[in-house]
Enzyme design. Structure first.
Site, short mmCIF file in Angstrom:
data_model
loop_
_atom_site.label_atom_id
_atom_site.label_comp_id
_atom_site.label_asym_id
_atom_site.label_seq_id
_atom_site.Cartn_x
_atom_site.Cartn_y
_atom_site.Cartn_z
N SER A 40 -7.73 0.62 6.96
CA SER A 40 -6.49 0.78 7.01
C SER A 40 -6.50 1.81 8.60
O SER A 40 -7.01 1.39 9.66
CB SER A 40 -5.73 1.57 6.09
OG SER A 40 -4.35 1.73 6.07
N ASP A 154 -3.14 -4.13 3.14
CA ASP A 154 -4.10 -2.88 3.26
C ASP A 154 -5.36 -2.94 2.44
O ASP A 154 -5.53 -3.18 1.28
CB ASP A 154 -3.23 -1.89 2.87
CG ASP A 154 -3.63 -0.45 3.51
OD1 ASP A 154 -5.02 -0.20 3.02
OD2 ASP A 154 -2.97 0.35 4.16
#
Length: 302
Positions: A40, A154
């Protein structure tokens, strides 16, 4: 003599700006980052460093304010995401042109999650920005990345601190930076204090006191329960990864005063990362002082 480091950066939204300060401290202390992996925001910061443009990206981020952040937010009318994410990627590409991961000066790894299969997807080649964009795709907020049959979101869902994905060389010090650690009681107390101040400032006393009492009586609600549940799951996964991979240095960076969207706080957050890395390195060097003295002695004789 430089000490080589395999660096792993966690997810955490804007809290991941602390990774910038952590990297700066490593360089100031003459550590050489030989490989980097991230999830991320950690994938984004790690990618910018691997491309040799972290300073330029930091300078750009330091100029961000709420107005600029809003101008970079391309809202969507889709039912599965709120923001497209194209504007911010295009802005970054003006600073750092896209490049194939395999052509970067140091090994780089990013992780994402295939929403369809639940599997961890590892990027070690191909477009740098495709890897970053997939890794930062917070479910329901950013538009997922479609790649073949996969729907990529993510990486924090499966591996928020990818210590096991780093291309570590023999002798490298394994360093992990975790900005997703939480002190839930402290965070709750802090935000409750801020909320009370806002209410007292904006409303007459006889109304504000009643409202504060009412809010305190509500306790946890659906949104806070959901957010806290996800945070606890991610933190437990990260703890397991730390236990399994056994990094030489783990830098825990709890930040109850900053949220995942505080991208206009680059200076403050990166400074926290720098200070926490400094503390961790000092502790590590002190515990290994005899080893470093031998290394320095041998290097001076060469």
């Amino acid at each position: 003599m430089k000490k080589n480091v395999a660096l792993v950066l966690s997810s955490g939204g804007a809290r991941g700006l602390a990774h910038i300060g952590a990297i700066e401290e490593l360089e100031q202390r003459s550590f050489c980052i030989t490989s980097i992996s991230g999830c991320s925001m950690g994938a984004l910061i790690g990618g910018m460093y691997a491309a040799g443009k972290l300073k330029e990206v930091k300078d750009w981020m330091l100029k961000l304010d709420k107005k600029k952040m809003f101008s970079l937010t391309d809202f969507s009318f889709s039912l599965n995401h709120v923001v497209k994410g194209t504007k911010v990627m295009d802005a970054l590409k003006e600073i750092v042109p896209d490049v194939n991961i395999e052509d970067l000066p140091i090994p780089y790894t990013a992780v994402a999650t295939d929403w369809n299969s639940g599997q961890e997807i590892i990027f070690r080649s191909g477009s740098l920005y495709e890897a970053i964009r997939a890794s930062i795709s917070i479910p329901l907020f950013l538009d997922p990345v479609r790649k073949g049959e996969m729907l990529l979101v993510d990486g924090g869902l499966v591996n928020a601190l990818p210590l096991n994905r780093i291309a570590r060389k023999k002798g490298d010090i394994l360093v992990g930076v975790n900005v997703s650690t939480h002190n839930y009681k402290e965070e709750q107390s802090f935000f409750e204090m801020i909320e009370r101040k806002k209410i007292k400032k904006s409303l007459p006393p006889f109304i504000s006191e009643r409202l504060i009492t009412f809010q305190e009586g509500l306790g946890l609600n659906y949104l806070t329960l959901l957010s806290r549940t996800i945070s606890i799951m991610l933190e437990q996964n990260t703890r397991q990864q730390i236990l399994i991979s056994k990094p030489d240095i783990i830098v825990q960076v709890p930040m109850c005063r900053y949220g995942i969207f505080d991208f206009d706080k680059t200076a403050q957050i990166s400074l926290i990362g720098m200070n926490k890395m400094r503390e961790a390195l000092t502790e590590y060097e002190q515990s290994h002082s005899s080893i470093w003295n031998k290394i320095k002695f041998l290097s001076n004789r060469l």
